[in-house]
Design a protein around this motif. Structure first.
Motif, mmCIF file in Angstrom:
data_model
loop_
_atom_site.group_PDB
_atom_site.id
_atom_site.type_symbol
_atom_site.label_atom_id
_atom_site.label_comp_id
_atom_site.label_asym_id
_atom_site.label_seq_id
_atom_site.Cartn_x
_atom_site.Cartn_y
_atom_site.Cartn_z
ATOM 1 N N ALA A 18 0.866 -1.117 -0.013
ATOM 2 C CA ALA A 18 0.113 0.011 0.096
ATOM 3 C C ALA A 18 0.911 1.297 0.000
ATOM 4 C CB ALA A 18 -0.851 0.067 1.051
ATOM 5 N N THR A 19 2.232 1.130 0.931
ATOM 6 C CA THR A 19 2.756 2.354 0.747
ATOM 7 C C THR A 19 3.652 2.464 -0.447
ATOM 8 O OG1 THR A 19 3.037 2.247 3.077
ATOM 9 C CG2 THR A 19 4.910 3.464 1.851
ATOM 10 N N ALA A 26 1.799 8.872 -6.640
ATOM 11 C CA ALA A 26 2.124 10.265 -6.534
ATOM 12 C C ALA A 26 3.224 10.639 -7.315
ATOM 13 C CB ALA A 26 2.349 10.507 -5.149
ATOM 14 N N LEU A 27 4.314 10.061 -7.246
ATOM 15 C CA LEU A 27 5.560 10.503 -8.011
ATOM 16 C C LEU A 27 5.454 10.560 -9.495
ATOM 17 C CD1 LEU A 27 8.718 8.713 -5.991
ATOM 18 C CD2 LEU A 27 7.546 11.001 -5.751
ATOM 19 N N VAL A 28 4.761 9.495 -10.161
ATOM 20 C CA VAL A 28 4.435 9.436 -11.499
ATOM 21 C C VAL A 28 3.334 10.608 -11.941
ATOM 22 C CG1 VAL A 28 3.469 8.267 -13.358
ATOM 23 C CG2 VAL A 28 5.354 7.137 -12.070
ATOM 24 N N GLY A 29 2.346 10.503 -10.947
ATOM 25 C CA GLY A 29 1.181 11.451 -11.350
ATOM 26 C C GLY A 29 1.496 12.947 -11.423
ATOM 27 N N GLU A 30 2.616 13.128 -10.301
ATOM 28 C CA GLU A 30 2.922 14.586 -10.284
ATOM 29 C C GLU A 30 4.222 15.017 -11.202
ATOM 30 O OE1 GLU A 30 3.713 15.186 -5.910
ATOM 31 O OE2 GLU A 30 1.541 14.150 -5.709
ATOM 32 N N ARG A 75 9.089 14.740 -1.823
ATOM 33 C CA ARG A 75 7.748 14.240 -1.891
ATOM 34 C C ARG A 75 7.614 12.754 -1.345
ATOM 35 N NH1 ARG A 75 2.670 14.358 -0.892
ATOM 36 N NH2 ARG A 75 1.370 13.905 -2.627
ATOM 37 N N LEU A 76 8.765 12.303 -1.584
ATOM 38 C CA LEU A 76 9.179 10.564 -0.952
ATOM 39 C C LEU A 76 8.891 10.596 0.495
ATOM 40 C CD1 LEU A 76 11.245 7.896 -2.636
ATOM 41 C CD2 LEU A 76 11.085 8.233 -0.073
ATOM 42 N N VAL A 77 9.932 11.621 0.996
ATOM 43 C CA VAL A 77 9.965 11.621 2.493
ATOM 44 C C VAL A 77 8.774 12.193 2.969
ATOM 45 C CG1 VAL A 77 11.059 13.090 4.304
ATOM 46 C CG2 VAL A 77 12.364 12.023 2.404
ATOM 47 N N GLU A 78 7.867 12.908 2.454
ATOM 48 C CA GLU A 78 6.605 13.374 2.969
ATOM 49 C C GLU A 78 5.590 12.152 3.039
ATOM 50 O OE1 GLU A 78 3.182 15.897 0.826
ATOM 51 O OE2 GLU A 78 5.127 17.026 0.860
#
Length: 112
Positions: A18-19, A26-30, A75-78
């Motif tokens: 899930a993580t 998120a990374l690809v979408g952004e 973003r990854l850390v967030e």
């Protein structure tokens, strides 16, 4: 010498699917990554808070560019549940030129 934005491989691990899915989407979408590959069954042994421990994790391989790296790591850390997530980037020295160009195109910031 090429002036193209260098392509980087950003490595991280996640505690569960899930993580990993949340971070990848998120990374690809952004547009911070062109692609995130998930590899299940990674076993990590490390020292944390004075103890040696071993965990089963998912390894993520994030394809991004140098110009997007800082934002991708932030973003990854967030999004990551770990107090100190793995975040290691290495530059791709070579690759199929069309694939490297695709990564660059997919990670360009959108202008509206």
């Amino acid at each position: 010498m090429s002036t193209a934005d260098p392509v980087l491989l950003l490595f991280t691990t996640c505690p569960d699917l899930a993580t990993a899915e949340r971070i990848a989407h998120a990374l690809v979408g952004e547009r911070l990554a062109a692609c995130v590959t998930r590899q299940e069954g990674a076993r990590s042994t490390y020292r944390w808070q004075g103890e040696v421990t071993t965990d089963t994790e998912l390894q993520l391989l994030v394809k991004t560019t140098a110009s997007r790296l800082d934002a991708a790591m932030a973003r990854l850390v967030e999004l990551h549940p770990y107090e100190l997530p793995e975040c290691i980037a290495v530059e791709a020295r070579a690759g199929l030129p069309a694939y490297l160009d695709w990564i660059r195109a997919q990670t360009r910031e959108e202008h509206t």
